[in-house]
Design a protein around this motif. Structure first.
Motif, short mmCIF file in Angstrom:
data_model
loop_
_atom_site.label_atom_id
_atom_site.label_comp_id
_atom_site.label_asym_id
_atom_site.label_seq_id
_atom_site.Cartn_x
_atom_site.Cartn_y
_atom_site.Cartn_z
N MET A 57 0.83 -1.21 0.00
CA MET A 57 0.00 0.00 0.00
C MET A 57 0.87 1.26 0.00
N ASP A 58 1.90 1.28 0.85
CA ASP A 58 2.77 2.46 0.95
C ASP A 58 3.47 2.75 -0.37
N ARG A 59 3.86 1.70 -1.08
CA ARG A 59 4.59 1.87 -2.34
C ARG A 59 3.65 2.04 -3.54
N GLU A 60 2.33 2.10 -3.27
CA GLU A 60 1.32 2.34 -4.32
C GLU A 60 1.42 1.31 -5.44
N VAL A 61 1.46 0.05 -5.05
CA VAL A 61 1.48 -1.04 -6.03
C VAL A 61 0.10 -1.17 -6.65
N SER A 62 0.05 -1.19 -7.98
CA SER A 62 -1.23 -1.23 -8.70
C SER A 62 -1.80 -2.64 -8.73
N ALA A 63 -3.10 -2.73 -8.51
CA ALA A 63 -3.77 -4.03 -8.55
C ALA A 63 -3.96 -4.52 -9.98
N PHE A 64 -3.77 -3.66 -10.96
CA PHE A 64 -3.99 -4.03 -12.36
C PHE A 64 -2.67 -4.17 -13.12
N SER A 65 -1.57 -4.30 -12.40
CA SER A 65 -0.27 -4.53 -13.03
C SER A 65 0.16 -5.97 -12.74
N THR A 66 1.43 -6.28 -13.00
CA THR A 66 1.95 -7.63 -12.74
C THR A 66 3.06 -7.56 -11.71
N LYS B 4 6.36 -6.19 -13.12
CA LYS B 4 6.42 -4.75 -13.38
C LYS B 4 6.46 -3.92 -12.09
N GLU B 5 5.88 -4.45 -11.02
CA GLU B 5 5.81 -3.70 -9.76
C GLU B 5 6.98 -4.00 -8.83
N LEU B 6 7.79 -5.00 -9.17
CA LEU B 6 8.84 -5.47 -8.27
C LEU B 6 9.84 -4.38 -7.91
N HIS B 7 10.16 -3.51 -8.88
CA HIS B 7 11.17 -2.47 -8.63
C HIS B 7 10.75 -1.49 -7.55
N LYS B 8 9.43 -1.40 -7.29
CA LYS B 8 8.93 -0.46 -6.29
C LYS B 8 9.19 -0.95 -4.87
N ILE B 9 9.29 -2.27 -4.70
CA ILE B 9 9.31 -2.83 -3.35
C ILE B 9 10.57 -3.60 -2.99
N VAL B 10 11.39 -3.95 -3.99
CA VAL B 10 12.49 -4.88 -3.74
C VAL B 10 13.52 -4.33 -2.75
N PHE B 11 13.66 -3.00 -2.65
CA PHE B 11 14.65 -2.42 -1.74
C PHE B 11 14.05 -2.03 -0.38
#
Length: 352
Positions: free
Chosen positions: A15-24, A27-34
Motif C-alpha cells: 500500500m505504501d509503495r502504491e502497487v497497482s492491482a492491475f499490473s503484474t 512490473k511492480e517489483l522495482h517499487k518494493i524490492v529495496f
C-alpha cells in the motif's frame, strides 16, 4: 514476528509503495524490492501475499475510479453553471476560457467534455426558459402550481436522460447482476434511443456501474433478510474453496511461466555454446593450416589428406568440408600475397 504480522507488514508495504492491482508482479517489483519489509517473507509467501492483495485492492480501485469520475463530472457541471453561458456560447469558446481550470481538466477526453458541456448547456437553457415562463404568468393564478413545483423541483435534462438510461437497464433484453461487465452487456442496448441519448461512452459505463452498485446493495439487503447461520457457513466454505482453487490456478500459471522462461534460457544458452564451439573449431583449424601449409601452390585436394593425419583435424569436426576448404583457400591467398610482397622487397635491395 509471527507469520501473520509479517504478512500484514508486507501488505502495508504494498500500500505504501502504491502497487497497482492491475499490473503484474514483475512490473511492480522495482517499487518494493529495496524495502526492508520485502525480506520478511519467503519467495513463495511473497507471491501468495501479492495475489491476495491485488484481489482485494482491485475492487477498491474500481470503486475509487467510479467515485472519482462522478466527482469530476460534478465539478465540471459546477464550472459550466458558474460560467453563465449565453444561448450562443460554443464549446470552443468555453474551452478557450476555462481550458486551464482544474475542473475542466478533470474530464480527461475532449469528446466527453464537449458532450457533457452540450448536455448541461441544454439543461440550463431549459431551466432558464421555464423560469422566464413562470415570471410571465399571473402569480395569483399560479400560486398553487408554483408551491407544488418548489416542493418537487423539476429534474434537469441530464437527470432525465440518466433516469431513462437506468430504466432501460431494468427493462433490458438481458439479465444484469451486480458482477456484470459493461463491455459484455452494452451490445444488447446499442439500438435503444435511451442508450443513444447519453452521448458519452464513458458516461454510459459510469451509469451502468452505478446501476450494478444499486443491485449489489439490493442483493445484500435480501441476504440480510434471509439470513441463516447454516447458509452463511456454506457460503464461507464455498468462497474458501473458490479462493483455494484460484490460488492453485495462479500458482500453476506461475509455474508454467517459470518453465517457459527456463526453456527459453536453456535454448539461448545452447545457442551461445554452439557459437563458442564453432569459433574454437575455426581457431584450431586455422592453427593447423598455419603449421602444416606453407606453400602457396598447395591444393586442397592433396593437402587435406595430410591434414587429416593431424589430431587437430578432429578438433575442427564442427566445420563442414565447404567451410574448411574456404578457410584453406583464404590461407593460400594470404601466403601468395606474402610471397609477392617478399619478392618486391628483394628486388629493391640492389637499387639501394
Amino acid at each position: 514476528m509471527t507469520l501473520e504480522q509479517r504478512q500484514q507488514a508486507f501488505r502495508e508495504m504494498l500500500m505504501d509503495r502504491e502497487v497497482s492491482a492491475f499490473s503484474t508482479w514483475e512490473k511492480e517489483l522495482h517499487k518494493i524490492v529495496f524495502d526492508p519489509r520485502y525480506l520478511l517473507l519467503s519467495g513463495r509467501e511473497r507471491k501468495l501475499a501479492y495475489e491476495g492483495f491485488i484481489k482485494a485492492r482491485a475492487e477498491d480501485e474500481r470503486i475509487e475510479k467510479r467515485n472519482k469520475i462522478k466527482d469530476n463530472r460534478e465539478a465540471f457541471k459546477k464550472l459550466v453553471e458558474s460560467a453563465n453561458l449565453s444561448s450562443r456560447a460554443t464549446f470552443s469558446e468555453f474551452a478557450q476560457k476555462y481550458g486551464k481550470d482544474a475542473k475542466f481538466k478533470a474530464i480527461e477526453k475532449m469528446k466527453e467534455r464537449e458532450s457533457l458541456f452540450n448536455e448541461l448547456k441544454a439543461a440550463n437553457q431549459t431551466s432558464k426558459k421555464e423560469a422566464e415562463d413562470m415570471k410571465e404568468r399571473d402569480p395569483s393564478r399560479d400560486r398553487d402550481k408554483m408551491a407544488s413545483s418548489e416542493s418537487k423541483p423539476k429534474k434537469s435534462k441530464s437527470d432525465q436522460i440518466r433516469d431513462a438510461f437506468m430504466e432501460m437497464l431494468r427493462e433490458g433484453p438481458c439479465s444484469i447482476s451486480a458482477t456484470s461487465s459493461w463491455s459484455k452487456k452494452k451490445k444488447y442496448f446499442s439500438d435503444d434511443e435511451r442508450y443513444i441519448a447519453v452521448g458519452s461512452s464513458s458516461l454510459r459505463e459510469t451509469y451502468f456501474y452505478e446501476f450494478t452498485k444499486d443491485l449489489e446493495h439490493e442483493e445484500k439487503s435480501t441476504k440480510e433478510r434471509d439470513y441463516s447461520p447454516v447458509r452463511e457457513v456454506d457460503e464461507k466454505e464455498r468462497k474458501a474453496q473458490e479462493r483455494k482453487e484460484r490460488e492453485r490456478a495462479a500458482l500453476k500459471e506461475r509455474e508454467r511461466q517459470v518453465a517457459r522462461r527456463q526453456v527459453d534460457q536453456n535454448r539461448e544458452l545452447e545457442r551461445e555454446r554452439g557459437v563458442h564451439a564453432r569459433e574454437e573449431a575455426q581457431q584450431h583449424f586455422l592453427a593447423l593450416l598455419h603449421d602444416m601449409v606453407r606453400d602457396a601452390e598447395a591444393s586442397w585436394r592433396k593437402t587435406k589428406k595430410q591434414l587429416r593425419e593431424d589430431g587437430r583435424w578432429e578438433l575442427a569436426s564442427l566445420l563442414d568440408s565447404e567451410q574448411k576448404e574456404k578457410m584453406f583457400n583464404e590461407h593460400i591467398e594470404a601466403l601468395s600475397k606474402k610471397e609477392k610482397s617478399t619478392d618486391c622487397d628483394s628486388a629493391l635491395i640492389p637499387l639501394l
